[in-house]
Design an enzyme around this catalytic site. Sequence first.
Site, PDB file in Angstrom:
ATOM      1  N   ARG A  72     -59.172 -21.474   4.461  1.00  0.00           N
ATOM      2  CA  ARG A  72     -58.966 -21.663   3.007  1.00  0.00           C
ATOM      3  C   ARG A  72     -58.635 -20.443   2.264  1.00  0.00           C
ATOM      4  O   ARG A  72     -57.755 -20.434   1.396  1.00  0.00           O
ATOM      5  CB  ARG A  72     -60.422 -22.284   2.396  1.00  0.00           C
ATOM      6  CG  ARG A  72     -60.617 -23.494   2.748  1.00  0.00           C
ATOM      7  CD  ARG A  72     -62.008 -23.966   2.250  1.00  0.00           C
ATOM      8  NE  ARG A  72     -62.915 -23.054   3.052  1.00  0.00           N
ATOM      9  CZ  ARG A  72     -64.180 -23.098   2.669  1.00  0.00           C
ATOM     10  NH1 ARG A  72     -64.740 -23.756   1.880  1.00  0.00           N
ATOM     11  NH2 ARG A  72     -65.133 -22.360   3.446  1.00  0.00           N
ATOM     12  N   SER A  99     -68.111 -28.446   0.910  1.00  0.00           N
ATOM     13  CA  SER A  99     -69.022 -29.617   0.886  1.00  0.00           C
ATOM     14  C   SER A  99     -70.080 -29.511  -0.258  1.00  0.00           C
ATOM     15  O   SER A  99     -70.575 -30.177  -0.847  1.00  0.00           O
ATOM     16  CB  SER A  99     -69.459 -30.205   2.338  1.00  0.00           C
ATOM     17  OG  SER A  99     -68.203 -30.402   2.826  1.00  0.00           O
TER      18      SER A  99
HETATM   19  N1  COA Z   1     -61.482 -28.306   3.051  1.00  0.00           N
HETATM   20  C1  COA Z   1     -62.530 -28.274   2.515  1.00  0.00           C
HETATM   21  N2  COA Z   1     -63.705 -27.672   2.780  1.00  0.00           N
HETATM   22  C2  COA Z   1     -63.581 -26.910   3.997  1.00  0.00           C
HETATM   23  C3  COA Z   1     -62.362 -26.686   4.735  1.00  0.00           C
HETATM   24  C4  COA Z   1     -61.514 -27.471   4.099  1.00  0.00           C
HETATM   25  N3  COA Z   1     -60.190 -27.600   4.818  1.00  0.00           N
HETATM   26  N4  COA Z   1     -62.818 -25.958   5.533  1.00  0.00           N
HETATM   27  C5  COA Z   1     -64.101 -25.691   5.652  1.00  0.00           C
HETATM   28  N5  COA Z   1     -64.615 -26.109   4.604  1.00  0.00           N
HETATM   29  C6  COA Z   1     -65.997 -25.908   4.024  1.00  0.00           C
HETATM   30  C7  COA Z   1     -66.845 -27.073   4.602  1.00  0.00           C
HETATM   31  O1  COA Z   1     -66.944 -28.073   3.616  1.00  0.00           O
HETATM   32  C8  COA Z   1     -68.250 -26.315   4.481  1.00  0.00           C
HETATM   33  O2  COA Z   1     -68.832 -26.485   3.122  1.00  0.00           O
HETATM   34  P1  COA Z   1     -70.341 -26.005   3.193  1.00  0.00           P
HETATM   35  O3  COA Z   1     -70.741 -24.839   3.744  1.00  0.00           O
HETATM   36  O4  COA Z   1     -70.432 -26.095   1.644  1.00  0.00           O
HETATM   37  O5  COA Z   1     -70.680 -27.376   3.766  1.00  0.00           O
HETATM   38  C9  COA Z   1     -67.838 -24.884   4.948  1.00  0.00           C
HETATM   39  O6  COA Z   1     -66.438 -24.794   4.847  1.00  0.00           O
HETATM   40  C10 COA Z   1     -67.727 -24.600   6.438  1.00  0.00           C
HETATM   41  O7  COA Z   1     -68.137 -25.833   7.089  1.00  0.00           O
HETATM   42  P2  COA Z   1     -67.533 -26.114   8.610  1.00  0.00           P
HETATM   43  O8  COA Z   1     -66.052 -26.107   8.821  1.00  0.00           O
HETATM   44  O9  COA Z   1     -67.935 -27.500   8.645  1.00  0.00           O
HETATM   45  O10 COA Z   1     -68.182 -25.200   9.413  1.00  0.00           O
HETATM   46  P3  COA Z   1     -69.663 -25.032   9.677  1.00  0.00           P
HETATM   47  O11 COA Z   1     -69.774 -23.583   9.381  1.00  0.00           O
HETATM   48  O12 COA Z   1     -70.447 -25.931   8.899  1.00  0.00           O
HETATM   49  O13 COA Z   1     -69.920 -25.587  11.320  1.00  0.00           O
HETATM   50  C11 COA Z   1     -69.173 -25.367  13.549  1.00  0.00           C
HETATM   51  C12 COA Z   1     -68.882 -24.752  12.171  1.00  0.00           C
HETATM   52  C13 COA Z   1     -70.019 -26.606  13.638  1.00  0.00           C
HETATM   53  C14 COA Z   1     -67.931 -25.453  14.242  1.00  0.00           C
HETATM   54  C15 COA Z   1     -69.924 -24.178  14.203  1.00  0.00           C
HETATM   55  O14 COA Z   1     -71.042 -23.902  13.474  1.00  0.00           O
HETATM   56  C16 COA Z   1     -70.346 -24.433  15.847  1.00  0.00           C
HETATM   57  O15 COA Z   1     -69.543 -24.414  16.525  1.00  0.00           O
HETATM   58  N6  COA Z   1     -71.360 -24.862  16.041  1.00  0.00           N
HETATM   59  C17 COA Z   1     -71.610 -25.327  17.323  1.00  0.00           C
HETATM   60  C18 COA Z   1     -72.579 -24.336  18.161  1.00  0.00           C
HETATM   61  C19 COA Z   1     -71.538 -23.373  18.808  1.00  0.00           C
HETATM   62  O16 COA Z   1     -70.671 -23.513  19.489  1.00  0.00           O
HETATM   63  N7  COA Z   1     -71.889 -21.889  18.388  1.00  0.00           N
HETATM   64  C20 COA Z   1     -71.215 -20.858  18.642  1.00  0.00           C
HETATM   65  C21 COA Z   1     -69.899 -20.654  17.898  1.00  0.00           C
HETATM   66  S1  COA Z   1     -69.045 -19.189  18.455  1.00  0.00           S
END
Ligand code: COA
Length: 163
Positions: free
Chosen positions: A91, A129
């Site tokens: 973003r 979110s």
């Molecule tokens: N539009 C709107 N919002 C967006 C967006 C978009 N294009 N891209 C990201 N976001 C927002 C999300 O809404 C979210 O908001 P929030 O924090 O307010 O809920 C935030 O950006 C980040 O969320 P998300 O993209 O869902 O990432 P995350 O950090 O919640 O989760 C995972 C990322 C699940 C991919 C990561 O934690 C993961 O891989 N977990 C599994 C364990 C693992 O493999 N760990 C090692 C990783 S190296």
Amino acid sequence: MKRIAIYPGSFDPITNGHLDILRRSATLFDLVYIAVAVNLRKDVLFTPEERLELIRSCTTDIPNVKIEKFSGLTVDFARRVGAIAIVRGLRAISDFEYEFQMALMNKHLNPQIDTIFLMSHQKYSYLSSSLIKELARLGADISKFVPESVKVKLEEKIREVKK
Ligand code: COA
């Protein structure tokens, strides 16, 4: 051979920003799995089943998308479904450092899987979110930011939580 990607995240809830990234990745790959992470470090409002259901409700028109939840490592889920790529949306510059670190760690964990970044559409570049949940809690109009089914469910959930 089918070119498969995964689009992982917490999706609590899915927003129009996520849908923009998903639709664009569905034109680049034969099949895209939305991978809903269940064991997250952050607090979530919706259960995994609810998050899956909300995604289902607004992706019925995209034929090459599958929705699954996963726990454990993202790269392990990617390998299990035969994906060659992890799609992430960027973003703003502020996303870069965290995404860069995750992409490199995932590459270390499984060198066969690449992370592909798509730039968010500018009209969604300030969405998250958490922000949507806060707006909904405070009674602001969120209809420009989430699909109608998500708006209805989110408002319902917030009324439930407030009781
Ligand atoms: N539009 C709107 N919002 C967006 C967006 C978009 N294009 N891209 C990201 N976001 C927002 C999300 O809404 C979210 O908001 P929030 O924090 O307010 O809920 C935030 O950006 C980040 O969320 P998300 O993209 O869902 O990432 P995350 O950090 O919640 O989760 C995972 C990322 C699940 C991919 C990561 O934690 C993961 O891989 N977990 C599994 C364990 C693992 O493999 N760990 C090692 C990783 S190296």
